[in-house]
Design a protein around this motif. Sequence first.
Motif, PDB file in Angstrom:
ATOM      1  N   ASN A 157      10.463  -0.990 -15.018  1.00  0.00           N
ATOM      2  CA  ASN A 157       9.408  -0.114 -14.520  1.00  0.00           C
ATOM      3  C   ASN A 157       8.921  -0.663 -13.188  1.00  0.00           C
ATOM      4  O   ASN A 157       9.364  -1.731 -12.743  1.00  0.00           O
ATOM      5  CB  ASN A 157       8.259  -0.029 -15.536  1.00  0.00           C
ATOM      6  CG  ASN A 157       7.483   1.274 -15.418  1.00  0.00           C
ATOM      7  OD1 ASN A 157       7.600   2.005 -14.430  1.00  0.00           O
ATOM      8  ND2 ASN A 157       6.691   1.576 -16.434  1.00  0.00           N
ATOM      9  N   VAL A 158       7.999   0.054 -12.579  1.00  0.00           N
ATOM     10  CA  VAL A 158       7.411  -0.376 -11.306  1.00  0.00           C
ATOM     11  C   VAL A 158       6.017  -0.930 -11.569  1.00  0.00           C
ATOM     12  O   VAL A 158       5.233  -0.360 -12.336  1.00  0.00           O
ATOM     13  CB  VAL A 158       7.354   0.791 -10.299  1.00  0.00           C
ATOM     14  CG1 VAL A 158       6.425   0.473  -9.137  1.00  0.00           C
ATOM     15  CG2 VAL A 158       8.748   1.087  -9.774  1.00  0.00           C
ATOM     16  N   PHE A 159       5.705  -2.048 -10.885  1.00  0.00           N
ATOM     17  CA  PHE A 159       4.426  -2.725 -11.073  1.00  0.00           C
ATOM     18  C   PHE A 159       3.864  -3.121  -9.706  1.00  0.00           C
ATOM     19  O   PHE A 159       4.607  -3.276  -8.730  1.00  0.00           O
ATOM     20  CB  PHE A 159       4.601  -3.984 -11.933  1.00  0.00           C
ATOM     21  CG  PHE A 159       5.279  -3.709 -13.249  1.00  0.00           C
ATOM     22  CD1 PHE A 159       4.542  -3.302 -14.352  1.00  0.00           C
ATOM     23  CD2 PHE A 159       6.654  -3.846 -13.374  1.00  0.00           C
ATOM     24  CE1 PHE A 159       5.169  -3.023 -15.561  1.00  0.00           C
ATOM     25  CE2 PHE A 159       7.290  -3.584 -14.575  1.00  0.00           C
ATOM     26  CZ  PHE A 159       6.546  -3.162 -15.672  1.00  0.00           C
ATOM     27  N   GLY A 160       2.543  -3.271  -9.676  1.00  0.00           N
ATOM     28  CA  GLY A 160       1.898  -3.680  -8.437  1.00  0.00           C
ATOM     29  C   GLY A 160       0.667  -4.498  -8.703  1.00  0.00           C
ATOM     30  O   GLY A 160       0.277  -4.717  -9.868  1.00  0.00           O
ATOM     31  N   SER A 161       0.045  -4.972  -7.643  1.00  0.00           N
ATOM     32  CA  SER A 161      -1.180  -5.751  -7.750  1.00  0.00           C
ATOM     33  C   SER A 161      -2.253  -4.966  -8.500  1.00  0.00           C
ATOM     34  O   SER A 161      -2.309  -3.732  -8.406  1.00  0.00           O
ATOM     35  CB  SER A 161      -1.688  -6.103  -6.349  1.00  0.00           C
ATOM     36  OG  SER A 161      -3.028  -6.539  -6.396  1.00  0.00           O
ATOM     37  N   TYR A 162      -3.108  -5.678  -9.210  1.00  0.00           N
ATOM     38  CA  TYR A 162      -4.139  -4.995  -9.992  1.00  0.00           C
ATOM     39  C   TYR A 162      -5.111  -4.219  -9.109  1.00  0.00           C
ATOM     40  O   TYR A 162      -5.756  -3.282  -9.567  1.00  0.00           O
ATOM     41  CB  TYR A 162      -4.904  -6.013 -10.850  1.00  0.00           C
ATOM     42  CG  TYR A 162      -5.476  -5.405 -12.106  1.00  0.00           C
ATOM     43  CD1 TYR A 162      -4.653  -5.052 -13.172  1.00  0.00           C
ATOM     44  CD2 TYR A 162      -6.841  -5.130 -12.211  1.00  0.00           C
ATOM     45  CE1 TYR A 162      -5.168  -4.472 -14.311  1.00  0.00           C
ATOM     46  CE2 TYR A 162      -7.366  -4.548 -13.359  1.00  0.00           C
ATOM     47  CZ  TYR A 162      -6.518  -4.210 -14.406  1.00  0.00           C
ATOM     48  OH  TYR A 162      -7.037  -3.627 -15.532  1.00  0.00           O
ATOM     49  N   VAL A 174       5.948   3.415   0.467  1.00  0.00           N
ATOM     50  CA  VAL A 174       5.489   2.051   0.206  1.00  0.00           C
ATOM     51  C   VAL A 174       6.713   1.163  -0.012  1.00  0.00           C
ATOM     52  O   VAL A 174       7.787   1.631  -0.393  1.00  0.00           O
ATOM     53  CB  VAL A 174       4.571   1.987  -1.036  1.00  0.00           C
ATOM     54  CG1 VAL A 174       3.290   2.759  -0.812  1.00  0.00           C
ATOM     55  CG2 VAL A 174       5.302   2.492  -2.269  1.00  0.00           C
ATOM     56  N   THR A 175       6.519  -0.136   0.239  1.00  0.00           N
ATOM     57  CA  THR A 175       7.605  -1.095   0.029  1.00  0.00           C
ATOM     58  C   THR A 175       7.815  -1.307  -1.464  1.00  0.00           C
ATOM     59  O   THR A 175       6.859  -1.538  -2.211  1.00  0.00           O
ATOM     60  CB  THR A 175       7.287  -2.438   0.696  1.00  0.00           C
ATOM     61  OG1 THR A 175       7.119  -2.225   2.101  1.00  0.00           O
ATOM     62  CG2 THR A 175       8.407  -3.444   0.458  1.00  0.00           C
ATOM     63  N   LEU A 176       9.054  -1.223  -1.892  1.00  0.00           N
ATOM     64  CA  LEU A 176       9.398  -1.450  -3.293  1.00  0.00           C
ATOM     65  C   LEU A 176      10.480  -2.523  -3.356  1.00  0.00           C
ATOM     66  O   LEU A 176      11.592  -2.336  -2.849  1.00  0.00           O
ATOM     67  CB  LEU A 176       9.901  -0.160  -3.947  1.00  0.00           C
ATOM     68  CG  LEU A 176      10.314  -0.264  -5.418  1.00  0.00           C
ATOM     69  CD1 LEU A 176       9.135  -0.697  -6.290  1.00  0.00           C
ATOM     70  CD2 LEU A 176      10.872   1.062  -5.924  1.00  0.00           C
ATOM     71  N   GLU A 219       5.678 -11.022  -4.529  1.00  0.00           N
ATOM     72  CA  GLU A 219       5.227 -10.146  -3.451  1.00  0.00           C
ATOM     73  C   GLU A 219       4.274  -9.078  -3.978  1.00  0.00           C
ATOM     74  O   GLU A 219       3.273  -8.743  -3.327  1.00  0.00           O
ATOM     75  CB  GLU A 219       6.436  -9.488  -2.777  1.00  0.00           C
ATOM     76  CG  GLU A 219       7.299 -10.425  -1.957  1.00  0.00           C
ATOM     77  CD  GLU A 219       6.548 -11.008  -0.783  1.00  0.00           C
ATOM     78  OE1 GLU A 219       5.951 -10.225  -0.003  1.00  0.00           O
ATOM     79  OE2 GLU A 219       6.523 -12.252  -0.653  1.00  0.00           O
ATOM     80  N   ALA A 220       4.568  -8.549  -5.145  1.00  0.00           N
ATOM     81  CA  ALA A 220       3.675  -7.546  -5.736  1.00  0.00           C
ATOM     82  C   ALA A 220       2.326  -8.148  -6.081  1.00  0.00           C
ATOM     83  O   ALA A 220       1.280  -7.515  -5.860  1.00  0.00           O
ATOM     84  CB  ALA A 220       4.325  -6.946  -6.976  1.00  0.00           C
ATOM     85  N   LEU A 226       5.245  -3.093  -4.034  1.00  0.00           N
ATOM     86  CA  LEU A 226       5.450  -2.911  -5.462  1.00  0.00           C
ATOM     87  C   LEU A 226       6.752  -3.603  -5.853  1.00  0.00           C
ATOM     88  O   LEU A 226       7.558  -3.958  -5.000  1.00  0.00           O
ATOM     89  CB  LEU A 226       5.508  -1.432  -5.808  1.00  0.00           C
ATOM     90  CG  LEU A 226       4.376  -0.553  -5.281  1.00  0.00           C
ATOM     91  CD1 LEU A 226       4.618   0.905  -5.657  1.00  0.00           C
ATOM     92  CD2 LEU A 226       3.026  -1.034  -5.784  1.00  0.00           C
ATOM     93  N   VAL A 227       6.950  -3.774  -7.155  1.00  0.00           N
ATOM     94  CA  VAL A 227       8.192  -4.386  -7.613  1.00  0.00           C
ATOM     95  C   VAL A 227       8.780  -3.562  -8.750  1.00  0.00           C
ATOM     96  O   VAL A 227       8.060  -3.101  -9.641  1.00  0.00           O
ATOM     97  CB  VAL A 227       7.972  -5.851  -8.068  1.00  0.00           C
ATOM     98  CG1 VAL A 227       7.014  -5.942  -9.249  1.00  0.00           C
ATOM     99  CG2 VAL A 227       9.307  -6.518  -8.407  1.00  0.00           C
ATOM    100  N   PHE A 228      10.078  -3.369  -8.693  1.00  0.00           N
ATOM    101  CA  PHE A 228      10.825  -2.743  -9.780  1.00  0.00           C
ATOM    102  C   PHE A 228      11.546  -3.865 -10.510  1.00  0.00           C
ATOM    103  O   PHE A 228      12.444  -4.512  -9.961  1.00  0.00           O
ATOM    104  CB  PHE A 228      11.828  -1.723  -9.242  1.00  0.00           C
ATOM    105  CG  PHE A 228      12.638  -1.046 -10.311  1.00  0.00           C
ATOM    106  CD1 PHE A 228      12.069  -0.066 -11.105  1.00  0.00           C
ATOM    107  CD2 PHE A 228      13.963  -1.393 -10.531  1.00  0.00           C
ATOM    108  CE1 PHE A 228      12.812   0.572 -12.094  1.00  0.00           C
ATOM    109  CE2 PHE A 228      14.712  -0.769 -11.516  1.00  0.00           C
ATOM    110  CZ  PHE A 228      14.130   0.216 -12.305  1.00  0.00           C
TER     111      PHE A 228
END
Length: 283
Positions: A157-162, A174-176, A219-220, A226-228
């Motif tokens: 899944n994709v996740f990002g900073s809170y 956005v950067t993924l 990085e996320a 974001l990170v996959f």
Amino acid sequence: MQVSLQALKAFEAAARLGSFKAAADELSLTPTAISHHINNLENRLNVDLFYRQVRKITLTPTGEYLSEATSNGFNLINQALATVQAKGTAVKITTTSSLAALRLIPALQELSKSQPNLEVDISTSEAVDKQLHTLPIRFGQQRNINADDIIKTEQFNVFGSYKAADIPWQNGPVTLYTTKWKNNSLSEPPIKQWLTQNNLDPALFSIKTFDQELFGIQEAMADSGLVFCSTTLVQRLLDTELLKNFNTHVVESDFCYYIPNKQRFQTRNTRLVLEWVEGLLSL
């Protein structure tokens, strides 16, 4: 020629201690039993091993020769047993940098509390160590792996900073970050399937890659994109609100963590560690 191990132990103790009685005390036998074992050994070998005098025994030349050999033999066995026992108390895990850093090492303290006498060492390596006290946790694809060796199948899944926006791609690309595996035999992460499953346009994302999931996750966390990645790796970060997801659908994958020939691990401590790893990754 086959001789009784008990007879050899009786002889070795009597020769080393210079007394049938002392040998009996050490081996928890009676002096008569020690004498009986040694007599049987002498009859079996057709030699005299001791000169017997009143309240005194001394070795014959043949006895001295056998005494040195048996002492060296039993010392070697005792050293080997001590080495095996020492290895049996420590369990080594070799695995990927990402799994070690994000899931296993942070959980070691809790394991130490529940199993204070269990020593666990975690290192990163792609080699499959065949030692009985080393658990090699590998990352691969299910179609190439014995089902009994798999300890965790992977979802992505994709996740990002809170503190990231709830729909961070709403106002433009956005950067993924995703992963280009070092192992070229592995398929690409299922990012295309994820985009399709969530009805998202690839143009919404500027894709960048690292060779380890750990770097994209970092990085996320820094809110640099974001990170996959796999849900397994970020579970602790989600629980501690260092990362969040965006109500997108996870995508199933062919990837998994596994231990080659898992059934060979039968010692008590390796089984404890294996159960700990499986329980940890099931959360």
